[in-house]
Scaffold this motif. Structure first.
Motif, PDB file in Angstrom:
ATOM      1  N   GLY A 269      30.848   1.865  -7.145  1.00 57.04           N
ATOM      2  CA  GLY A 269      30.450   0.526  -6.721  1.00 57.04           C
ATOM      3  C   GLY A 269      31.351  -0.570  -7.242  1.00 57.04           C
ATOM      4  N   ASN A 270      32.657  -0.332  -7.342  1.00 54.00           N
ATOM      5  CA  ASN A 270      33.569  -1.347  -7.862  1.00 54.00           C
ATOM      6  C   ASN A 270      33.759  -2.480  -6.865  1.00 54.00           C
ATOM      7  OD1 ASN A 270      34.702  -0.413 -10.506  1.00 54.00           O
ATOM      8  ND2 ASN A 270      35.091   1.424  -9.265  1.00 54.00           N
ATOM      9  N   LYS A 271      33.455  -3.666  -7.343  1.00 54.31           N
ATOM     10  CA  LYS A 271      33.639  -4.853  -6.509  1.00 54.31           C
ATOM     11  C   LYS A 271      34.746  -5.752  -7.045  1.00 54.31           C
ATOM     12  CE  LYS A 271      30.066  -7.574  -8.890  1.00 54.31           C
ATOM     13  NZ  LYS A 271      29.863  -6.591  -9.952  1.00 54.31           N
ATOM     14  N   ASP A 272      35.290  -5.402  -8.238  1.00 50.88           N
ATOM     15  CA  ASP A 272      36.340  -6.206  -8.857  1.00 50.88           C
ATOM     16  C   ASP A 272      37.719  -5.618  -8.568  1.00 50.88           C
ATOM     17  OD1 ASP A 272      34.445  -7.907 -10.057  1.00 50.88           O
ATOM     18  OD2 ASP A 272      34.132  -6.425 -11.654  1.00 50.88           O
ATOM     19  N   ALA A 273      38.756  -6.418  -8.855  1.00 51.16           N
ATOM     20  CA  ALA A 273      40.134  -5.955  -8.653  1.00 51.16           C
ATOM     21  C   ALA A 273      40.421  -4.771  -9.564  1.00 51.16           C
ATOM     22  CB  ALA A 273      41.113  -7.091  -8.936  1.00 51.16           C
ATOM     23  N   PRO A 274      41.261  -3.835  -9.131  1.00 51.11           N
ATOM     24  CA  PRO A 274      41.600  -2.681  -9.966  1.00 51.11           C
ATOM     25  C   PRO A 274      42.233  -3.117 -11.295  1.00 51.11           C
ATOM     26  CG  PRO A 274      42.301  -2.324  -7.715  1.00 51.11           C
ATOM     27  CD  PRO A 274      41.898  -3.748  -7.803  1.00 51.11           C
ATOM     28  N   SER A 275      42.070  -2.302 -12.309  1.00 52.00           N
ATOM     29  CA  SER A 275      42.644  -2.562 -13.633  1.00 52.00           C
ATOM     30  C   SER A 275      43.933  -1.758 -13.817  1.00 52.00           C
ATOM     31  CB  SER A 275      41.644  -2.166 -14.722  1.00 52.00           C
ATOM     32  OG  SER A 275      40.445  -2.893 -14.582  1.00 52.00           O
ATOM     33  N   SER A 276      44.871  -2.325 -14.589  1.00 50.63           N
ATOM     34  CA  SER A 276      46.140  -1.630 -14.848  1.00 50.63           C
ATOM     35  C   SER A 276      45.891  -0.380 -15.677  1.00 50.63           C
ATOM     36  CB  SER A 276      47.115  -2.537 -15.600  1.00 50.63           C
ATOM     37  OG  SER A 276      47.501  -3.633 -14.806  1.00 50.63           O
ATOM     38  N   CYS A 277      46.628   0.678 -15.342  1.00 45.34           N
ATOM     39  CA  CYS A 277      46.547   1.918 -16.104  1.00 45.34           C
ATOM     40  C   CYS A 277      46.930   1.627 -17.553  1.00 45.34           C
ATOM     41  CB  CYS A 277      47.497   2.938 -15.489  1.00 45.34           C
ATOM     42  SG  CYS A 277      47.205   4.641 -16.012  1.00 45.34           S
ATOM     43  N   LYS A 278      46.302   2.301 -18.489  1.00 44.55           N
ATOM     44  CA  LYS A 278      46.538   2.047 -19.895  1.00 44.55           C
ATOM     45  C   LYS A 278      47.949   2.491 -20.295  1.00 44.55           C
ATOM     46  CE  LYS A 278      42.281   0.682 -20.578  1.00 44.55           C
ATOM     47  NZ  LYS A 278      41.972  -0.749 -20.848  1.00 44.55           N
ATOM     48  N   ALA A 279      48.500   1.784 -21.307  1.00 38.76           N
ATOM     49  CA  ALA A 279      49.814   2.155 -21.833  1.00 38.76           C
ATOM     50  C   ALA A 279      49.761   3.573 -22.397  1.00 38.76           C
ATOM     51  CB  ALA A 279      50.250   1.178 -22.915  1.00 38.76           C
TER      52      ALA A 279
END
Length: 428
Positions: A120-130
């Protein structure tokens, strides 16, 4: 009367039961994993009626007219003003930032380099972790529970840790190989550890700053700087020692490690691991020479250069050399003498020269009025009536007892001496 009351009671009970069944009796779902209400019995499931929705395991009446269902966490719903009566979760690894979508196809896969956690993600995707890289559809940004040498298991196959020899800054869609000249030790690197150590060349993907420590001097990570070359810190290619120098070991770190070609030899190629050869005969080669016959260093007069000369050799006292570029000096012949090694000179008058640098004066009682002569046989006996009193006499002289020196008659001038023989008086 009693019959009438009983009949009325049964009717009301039936009506009440029918009314409750229209809401599925508000029963708690028997299967806790159900995502839609299953509440009629423990061994059978029926979807909630269209005018109800699931909340806290119960079928609850639908939202008021003009409202719609909005999905929140844990599959709970609240009523908000929307246009559609049912919402379905976009699956993990996808997202939808817009209202009013009606199909699972509207759920967009998380792009490379990003992750979309949960459902149910409604937000922008997050950057992959370092330290990790995420491919399309990733639902986690890191997999902390993995061992350093492990790959991510399902369901995290879209998110992988960077392996040794690679690095992954935040937002990486793929692992980046450690560039040539640098090294990456250990998994989950956010950036390279640093430059390759001086004296070594690191290939792309190197896992050590000092590759090639084996007997061969090279391995998959890179190699030690070869003989005749030097490798500065972080270099991707070795540099050759210039002409006039050489380096006979591996691991050169800077230009200062290159050794000047020794005097008497020459180094005419760059990248040499030893001198090329000896200096040519007739020449001498100071340290750092780049040719076997340096024009500025031809053997000078008075010297000899037989070969491999670091400097010209002066001629011995008994020898000479009057030409440049010669390999040996010449012995002075009899009748001549050599006093500075640069030329041969006739033996002077009054002397004789047996050879080399030897010179002897004719003894008293003898004279020699010519040059040359290699023995005392070249000296002549003094003539009768004349004297040869000194060694090295060039010509006989008149005895002083027979010489009268007249004084000059003019006081302001020096006249030459007039030699006169005294006449003997005649006997009367």
């Amino acid at each position: 009367m009693k019959f009438l009351i009983l009949t009325l009671s049964i009717f009301l009970l039936q009506k009440s039961t029918a009314s409750n069944l229209s809401f599925n009796s508000l029963v708690i779902c028997a299967d806790s994993n159900c995502k839609i209400c299953y509440g009629i019995g423990e061994d059978q499931c029926t979807r909630c009626n269209s005018n109800t929705f699931l909340k806290n395991g119960k079928c609850i009446p639908d939202c008021d007219s003009g409202s719609d269902i909005y999905i929140t966490d844990s599959y709970d719903r609240t009523c908000k003003k929307t246009r559609y009566p049912y919402d379905f979760f976009c699956p993990a690894g996808t997202y939808n930032m817009l209202n009013g979508k009606s199909s699972s196809a509207d759920c967009l896969k998380c792009p490379d380099g990003f992750y979309c956690p949960g459902i149910g993600n409604k937000d922008a995707p997050s950057s992959c972790k370092a330290g990790y890289f995420c491919v399309q559809g990733a639902d986690v940004g890191a997999v902390a529970e993995l061992n350093d040498d492990a790959s991510a298991p399902a369901p995290y196959s879209y998110t992988q840790p960077c392996e040794e020899g690679y690095y992954c800054p935040a937002g990486s869609p793929v692992a980046t190989q450690c560039p040539a000249g640098q090294y990456c030790v250990g998994n989950r690197r956010e950036a390279p550890n640093g430059p390759c150590k001086a004296g070594y060349i690191c290939n792309a993907g190197s896992k050590t700053p000092t590759p090639g420590l084996n007997a061969a001097g090279s391995d998959s990570n890179g190699y030690r700087c070869p003989k005749g070359y030097y490798c500065e810190e972080g270099a991707t290619k070795e540099k050759a020692c210039p002409v006039g120098t050489y380096l006979n070991r591996r691991g050169g770190e800077s230009l200062s490690d290159c050794v000047k070609c020794p005097a008497g030899k020459y180094c005419d190629q760059s990248g040499a691991d030893k001198p090329k050869d000896d200096c040519a005969p007739g020449y001498y080669c100071p340290a750092g020479s780049t040719t076997s016959k340096p024009a500025a260093y031809r053997c000078p007069i008075g010297h000899e250069c037989p070969g491999a000369n670091a400097a010209p050799i002066p001629c011995e006292p008994s020898k000479y050399q009057d030409k440049v570029g010669q390999t040996s000096c010449i012995y002075c012949d009899p009748g001549f003498y050599c006093y500075d090694g640069t030329k041969i000179t006739d033996c002077p008058a009054g002397s004789y020269c047996p050879g080399g640098n030897q010179i002897f004066h004719c003894p008293p009682g003898k004279y020699k009025d010519t040059t040359g002569g290699d023995s005392d046989g070249a000296c002549k006996t003094c003539l009768a009536g004349l004297v040869c009193e000194l060694a090295g006499t060039v010509s006989p002289s008149i005895p002083l007892s027979l010489i009268h020196i007249s004084e000059p008659t003019r006081p302001l001038y020096i006249s030459y001496a007039v030699f006169c023989l005294k006449k003997k008086k005649k006997k009367k």
